[in-house]
Design an enzyme around this catalytic site. Structure first.
Site, PDB file in Angstrom:
ATOM      1  N   HIS A 276     -40.927  18.087  64.578  1.00  0.00           N
ATOM      2  CA  HIS A 276     -41.799  18.502  65.687  1.00  0.00           C
ATOM      3  C   HIS A 276     -41.211  19.720  66.407  1.00  0.00           C
ATOM      4  O   HIS A 276     -41.898  20.734  66.603  1.00  0.00           O
ATOM      5  CB  HIS A 276     -41.952  17.332  66.664  1.00  0.00           C
ATOM      6  CG  HIS A 276     -42.790  17.641  67.862  1.00  0.00           C
ATOM      7  ND1 HIS A 276     -44.117  17.249  67.961  1.00  0.00           N
ATOM      8  CD2 HIS A 276     -42.516  18.300  69.021  1.00  0.00           C
ATOM      9  CE1 HIS A 276     -44.611  17.658  69.117  1.00  0.00           C
ATOM     10  NE2 HIS A 276     -43.648  18.291  69.780  1.00  0.00           N
ATOM     11  N   GLU A 277     -39.945  19.613  66.800  1.00  0.00           N
ATOM     12  CA  GLU A 277     -39.351  20.716  67.552  1.00  0.00           C
ATOM     13  C   GLU A 277     -39.180  21.962  66.698  1.00  0.00           C
ATOM     14  O   GLU A 277     -39.290  23.086  67.195  1.00  0.00           O
ATOM     15  CB  GLU A 277     -38.007  20.282  68.158  1.00  0.00           C
ATOM     16  CG  GLU A 277     -38.114  19.140  69.163  1.00  0.00           C
ATOM     17  CD  GLU A 277     -39.117  19.401  70.281  1.00  0.00           C
ATOM     18  OE1 GLU A 277     -39.367  20.577  70.614  1.00  0.00           O
ATOM     19  OE2 GLU A 277     -39.664  18.424  70.825  1.00  0.00           O
TER      20      GLU A 277
ATOM     21  N   HIS B 277     -42.375  23.853  66.790  1.00  0.00           N
ATOM     22  CA  HIS B 277     -42.410  24.740  67.960  1.00  0.00           C
ATOM     23  C   HIS B 277     -41.581  25.989  67.699  1.00  0.00           C
ATOM     24  O   HIS B 277     -41.993  27.111  68.034  1.00  0.00           O
ATOM     25  CB  HIS B 277     -41.818  24.020  69.180  1.00  0.00           C
ATOM     26  CG  HIS B 277     -42.746  23.099  69.891  1.00  0.00           C
ATOM     27  ND1 HIS B 277     -44.010  23.472  70.300  1.00  0.00           N
ATOM     28  CD2 HIS B 277     -42.572  21.809  70.314  1.00  0.00           C
ATOM     29  CE1 HIS B 277     -44.587  22.447  70.932  1.00  0.00           C
ATOM     30  NE2 HIS B 277     -43.737  21.426  70.946  1.00  0.00           N
TER      31      HIS B 277
ATOM     32  N   HIS C  75     -43.323  28.485  65.698  1.00  0.00           N
ATOM     33  CA  HIS C  75     -44.344  29.173  66.491  1.00  0.00           C
ATOM     34  C   HIS C  75     -43.725  30.387  67.190  1.00  0.00           C
ATOM     35  O   HIS C  75     -44.363  31.443  67.314  1.00  0.00           O
ATOM     36  CB  HIS C  75     -44.912  28.188  67.522  1.00  0.00           C
ATOM     37  CG  HIS C  75     -46.249  28.566  68.063  1.00  0.00           C
ATOM     38  ND1 HIS C  75     -46.879  27.845  69.051  1.00  0.00           N
ATOM     39  CD2 HIS C  75     -47.097  29.567  67.764  1.00  0.00           C
ATOM     40  CE1 HIS C  75     -48.038  28.388  69.338  1.00  0.00           C
ATOM     41  NE2 HIS C  75     -48.204  29.446  68.570  1.00  0.00           N
TER      42      HIS C  75
END
Length: 695
Positions: free
Chosen positions: A477-478, A481, A484
């Site tokens: 998940h991190e 990010h 991104h």
């Protein structure tokens, strides 16, 4: 900045490929650096506002985009340390700096001459022949001024500035109080009877935690999620589970100096007043005005639709757990400190595997490799670790992110282990964002410098760090990010990377989680830490079959927190926050066996700053998007389909906030998503419910 009292290492980053030289920065350097950087930024702003030339996009908007470089650098270093490696000196300065920064930005937002220049450009934007990205940047600045009170009368502007300053200070104190409670509590265990049921990996982590807290022997249960959750899962000592659980949920509500209840009440009152000053019915309406959801009604509509299904599923799960308790000859109800323990037993029965069986196959090192491998397959980038570079803590690792041709794309720092100086949770942030504008130092743009912070239990010396499946998902998940930020390819810094609508920002991270459980990834990287053997196919099949196990519990935990957040921020006044929380949960018929994932006194997403205030729902909003987005890969027949991956990179990961999120999602997928894909992923969609309306 020419101030001789300022340590140049804070603003001139000349380490490896432009990294800060962390080893040259001391805590006492920050205060004078902030003073100088704030003054320098104010001078730049005054010069833009006082420019005698007619406003142009270049001399106003672009000038604002590049102003404050020193302040951005000092701030990113300071707030990074405040979150990931703090101490009493940093915390004292944080309480001082947070309101000072708020006052500084309020002054900019209410600068009449500066707003007049932006307003003039906004009024004639159709004549300026701007690109789509330039229009978005201009809109962001103009709306930023309006939302900062630029159109208010002077007296109301001053009151708004006061409110923002107070909120900044309260947010800093809220987070510090939670960390204080986490640091001050541990449960020391020394007897074998107290360790009954605990697997070796957890004993090792608890022993390491005890040593870190200065204990010469024994084991420490701490409030780090990577220790408390497995303890609640495996400990057969119900009395100790209850003791640990109650400490965990009481963070921020223990009375004394670290109690957050008075802070919550004041924060909610100030936010409500702020919204009214700016012409909004309530704070939720203010926050949602700039999001995909747009209104509190749209948010509550999604949450309630999911709540009913999640609660029904959770009650079925609870009945199954109660059956296990009864089988053991016990007659107590399922309480919150029982759920994880009996859910693990139920999972073992239903799917014939346990967390202890799975964990030896989930080495931190291998899951990091899996993260990087997926990124290379999808986006053509490669991570190369660079040894011997001093970061802000000895545990932090540095990686170069290179493109297909070997060119440097970004720098990535990974900070994976829990420690008392780090706040709980996991997050991504940046020291530097990608952009292409020329800078005063002669550089043409900057590469992103991104970091991930996690709180995994640190293993004993010489032993590998082993993760739970949830830990592995957190890592993915991190890193989603981080991608991104690292894949960003825009001109202007304000729309770089994660500079997107709050309910869109979780899409790249939650979508990336899907690739963790792709069979070919698990087959390659889920290997036993002792033998190197891959996870047996039978176990892998069980893991995949169990993906929606306990979904009712997890969704009730989350959705109740999101609904309480919305209830707080759609009211004019909240005299007793805990009474409102209790009322909302009572109206929802919250099962007594489950608590909110984040109870109000330690709800840092919402009260430690306002990033996710009236916005905690956004994880679910983005989950609607990510379920639909991954379905596009599944429909292609190849979860690494190069055509879909290119569309994903070009329309989601690289465009930041330079395009409207609805438009960029439709460019990727061809349509807006249906919530049913998310419900189906969670195992909450009923037969015959696979058609529905757009989110």
């Amino acid at each position: 900045m020419s101030d001789l009292s300022v340590n140049p290492a804070l603003t001139t980053w000349d380490g490896h490929h432009g990294l800060p030289r962390f080893d040259q920065i001391r805590d006492e350097d920050f205060a004078p650096a902030f003073d100088a950087a704030l003054a320098a930024h104010e001078a730049e702003i005054d010069a833009i506002a006082a420019n005698a030339e007619a406003p142009t996009f270049e001399n106003t908007v672009v000038a604002l985009e590049t102003a404050g470089d020193e302040l951005s650098r000092v701030s990113s270093l300071f707030w990074g340390k405040a979150g990931a490696h703090t101490n009493e000196n940093i915390q004292a300065l944080e309480r001082e700096i947070a309101p000072k920064m708020s006052r500084h930005y309020s002054k900019i937002g209410m600068n009449a001459a500066l707003f007049a220049r932006n307003d003039a450009l906004w009024e004639k934007r159709a004549e300026l022949n701007l690109s789509v990205e330039q229009e978005r940047v201009l809109e962001r600045h103009w709306k930023g001024f309006v939302r900062a009170g630029a159109k208010l009368p002077k007296a109301e502007q001053e009151r708004l500035a006061d409110i923002n300053e107070k909120l900044a200070g309260l947010g800093a104190k809220f987070g510090q109080n939670v960390l204080g409670d986490e640091k001050s509590w541990s449960l020391k265990l020394t007897e074998e009877a107290e360790l009954e049921g605990l697997p070796q990996f957890l004993r090792d982590a608890m022993a390491a935690a005890a040593r870190e807290r200065g204990e010469a022997d024994g084991y420490a249960v701490t409030l780090s999620r990577s220790i408390i959750e497995p303890f609640l899962t495996f400990s057969t000592r119900r009395d100790l589970r209850e003791q640990a659980f109650k400490a965990w949920v009481a963070r921020g509500a223990n009375g004394g100096e670290t109690d957050n209840l008075a802070i919550v009440k004041e924060v909610l009152a100030l936010r409500a007043e702020k919204a009214k000053l700016l012409g909004y019915e309530n704070f939720a309406a203010f926050k949602l005005d700039n999001t995909m959801a747009k209104t509190p009604e749209a948010v509550n509509g999604l949450l309630h639709k999911v709540w009913d299904k999640a609660r029904a599923k959770a009650l079925e799960e609870e009945a199954s757990l109660a059956g296990l308790i009864s089988e053991e000859g016990k007659n107590h109800e399922v309480m919150p400190w029982d759920w994880r323990h009996y859910a693990e037993k139920l999972r073992q029965r239903m799917f014939n595997f346990s967390e202890t069986e799975l964990k030896p196959y989930l080495q931190l090192e291998k899951i990091i490799e899996a993260c990087f491998d997926v990124a290379e397959r999808l986006f053509g980038i490669k991570a190369v670790e660079v040894k011997g570079i001093t970061a802000y803590h000895p545990d932090v690792r540095v990686f170069e992110i290179r493109d297909e041709k070997g060119g440097l794309k970004a720098l990535f720092l990974g900070d994976y282990f829990a420690r008392p100086s780090k706040r709980s949770g996991a997050w991504m942030s940046s020291f530097q964002s990608q952009h292409k504008l020329p800078l005063k130092n002669g550089a043409q743009g900057e590469i992103p410098i991104i970091y991930n912070v996690c709180n995994f239990a640190k293993p004993a010396e010489g032993k590998p760090a082993l993760l739970s499946l949830d830990d592995a998902r957190t890592l993915f998940h991190e890193f989603g990010h981080a991608l991104h930020g690292m894949l960003s390819d825009v001109v202007y810094p304000s729309v770089s990377g994660t500079g997107v609508a709050r309910d869109f920002v979780e899409l790249p991270s939650q979508l990336y989680e899907h690739w963790l459980t792709v069979p070919e990834i698990l087959e390659k990287y889920a290997v036993h830490y002792e033998t190197g053997e891959p996870m047996p196919k039978a176990l892998l099949d069980k893991v995949l079959a169990a993906r929606t196990f306990n979904a009712g519990f997890a969704t009730v935990e989350f959705t109740s927190s999101a609904l309480v957040d919305m209830a707080f921020h759609t009211r004019d006044a909240v005299d007793d926050p805990m009474a409102v929380q209790a009322q909302v949960l009572d109206e929802l018929k919250m099962p007594a066996s489950i608590v909110m994932r984040h109870a109000t006194p330690h709800f840092q997403h919402v009260f430690s700053g306002d990033g996710y205030s009236a916005g905690y729902y956004s994880y679910m909003w983005s989950e609607v998007l990510d379920a639909d987005a991954f379905a596009a890969f599944e429909e292609s027949g190849n979860v690494f389909d190069p055509v879909m991956a290119r569309k994903l990179k070009n329309n989601i990961y690289s465009v930041g906030g330079s395009v409207d999120p609805e438009e960029t999602y439709k460019a990727f997928r061809g349509k807006l998503p249906d919530p049913q894909a998310m419900l189906k992923k969670k195992g909450l969609a009923m037969v015959g419910e696979l058609a529905g309306s757009d989110a």
